[in-house]
Enzyme design. Sequence first.
Site, PDB file in Angstrom:
ATOM      1  N   GLU A 254       2.783  -3.018  -0.911  1.00  0.00           N
ATOM      2  CA  GLU A 254       2.132  -2.702   0.172  1.00  0.00           C
ATOM      3  C   GLU A 254       2.625  -1.075   0.706  1.00  0.00           C
ATOM      4  O   GLU A 254       2.762  -0.878   1.928  1.00  0.00           O
ATOM      5  CB  GLU A 254       2.566  -3.516   1.505  1.00  0.00           C
ATOM      6  CG  GLU A 254       1.934  -4.979   1.182  1.00  0.00           C
ATOM      7  CD  GLU A 254       0.651  -5.096   0.747  1.00  0.00           C
ATOM      8  OE1 GLU A 254       0.039  -4.251   1.021  1.00  0.00           O
ATOM      9  OE2 GLU A 254       0.318  -6.004   0.267  1.00  0.00           O
ATOM     10  N   GLY A 255       2.567  -0.373  -0.143  1.00  0.00           N
ATOM     11  CA  GLY A 255       3.068   1.071  -0.085  1.00  0.00           C
ATOM     12  C   GLY A 255       4.763   1.221  -0.267  1.00  0.00           C
ATOM     13  O   GLY A 255       5.287   0.613   0.621  1.00  0.00           O
TER      14      GLY A 255
END
Length: 596
Positions: free
Chosen positions: A443-444
């Site tokens: 998620e980054g």
Amino acid sequence: MPQYTPPLRDMQFVMHELLDVAAVLKTLPRHQEIDAETLDAVIEQAGKFAAEVIFPLNASGDAEGCRLDPKTHEVSAPKGFRQAYKAYVEGGWPALSCDPEYGGQGLPLVLNQCLYEMLNASNQAWTMYPGLSHGAYECLHAHGTPEQKKTYLARLVSGEWTGTMCLTEPHCGTDLGLLRTKAEPRPDGTYRLSGQKIFISAGEHDLADNIVHLVLARLPDAPAGSKGISLFVVPKFVPRADGSLGERNGIYCTALEHKMGIHGNATCQLMLEGAVGELVGEPHKGLAAMFVMMNAARLGVGNQSLGLTEVAYQNAAAYAKDRRQMRSLSGAKQPDQPADTIIVHPDVRKMLLTARAYAEGGRALAIWTALLIDQELSADSEDERKEAADLVALLTPVIKAFFTDNGWIATSHCMQVFGGHGYIREWGMEQFVRDSRINMIYEGTNTIQSLDLLGRKVLGDNGKKLKKFGRLVQDFVEEQGVREEMQEFVNPLADLGDKVTKLTMELGMKAMGNADEVGAAAVDYLRIVGHLMFAYFWARMARVALDKAGSGDPFYAAKLATARFYFARLLPETAGLIRSARSGVAPLMAMDEAMF
């Protein structure tokens, strides 16, 4: 052998004594009927489900993993996962905070936050199946057409169907502007999608009847880069007009990733071979639409590490009070026994208190953030909604990165408390460590979150969002600074607030001359801001604990002791981080790349 007790008392402390959640909710039209008793009743039942239904499947699910049938492309989740998911659906948990128009219960997101902390503490791999569905629901709720909402939302809300987000491809991770998946228009208004996606959590499984994939792809006329990305809803089975399941769609799991952790969740490589999809939102605006789901996922990943921090702490504390090794350096504390329990040793206590401080500080910040989202969604005043939205935007990268960094530190410390036994599977600690490590990546990555915080959320608006949080700190300092018993908390909080202001201005000036200065300082900067936020909440929690000290309740004595530990042992990390952030880009870029 691991154990888990839902931290209901601390959740109640945060909701009722620290934040007065019920009073805030009464100012929001859609939640005016919610009272403290309702909040307590829901989290008690949520904790019971987490501890009794899915926690017992954590170790077995990790050992068994998922299985792919290469002929049918079907994936089977570990034993017991499907039955647990059925119980989750029957209990109405997927609908907890969803829109009543689509079958949701309409309860505040504060409750969903508490539910998911306990689910993640109990079984992160299992929790990812329903957890991703909530993000898909939010995305379609915000950007779907009326027809798409009618087709998908009620079934996502009920848990009858689950959802995924399909972004990453073999040649691109965070840099989604490089993605190649294609979407060809059809005469009936739908699209045929072709391409490959990897690292898709819960991408294929046997828990639900259908899987709703939200897929990023390019239209034939798409401009290059991130401005040419569109979003599509691509179901595993194409629904008929009446909502029943139709033909099997052309999206298949071709392989399962063999991972370091979260073995119970199916992390899939997906192939799209002419899969039928519908456009969600406007053409070439898919990344903006997907950010609804991505931001929800980033908060969710922070919550994963919060849960793991809590469960690791509980097990390490129990072990430290039972395991006997050596004598205290200051003399035997249990002379009638052959050795003292290891909790008498200062460094063991430091490791335990580190995990406890990060768990309780994180819980306060996470519940407050959920309450802000409730305000953002349903406050009467546009100004109130905007104020809450700005704070949530600032907090999101911090929760994702600071919580997951802390989770890695805490689970590693808690494994260390067990000594050699921590390395052995039967105690459960090594699984918590393995599971926590992914949270810093997906998620980054945490570097991406740090760049988002410093580059976009702070420097991007000349510090307006940061100043809003700063005003909360300043107001608290001015209110409490005159109280002698609060000096040990207020003074370092005020000092760090001033230093963050000066550092932000300094980095902003440097970035005007060389944008790489942002990249050089961002990771240190996020951790400094994370500590500022934790220090603010630990000071507030200390205030409540001091007020209740006369009650004789050991809960408040423990809260105060943990607050003092945080300010004495963890907050000082910021001094080194500030020095590191100020050192600039030169030491990082001086070496020629050929020398690496």
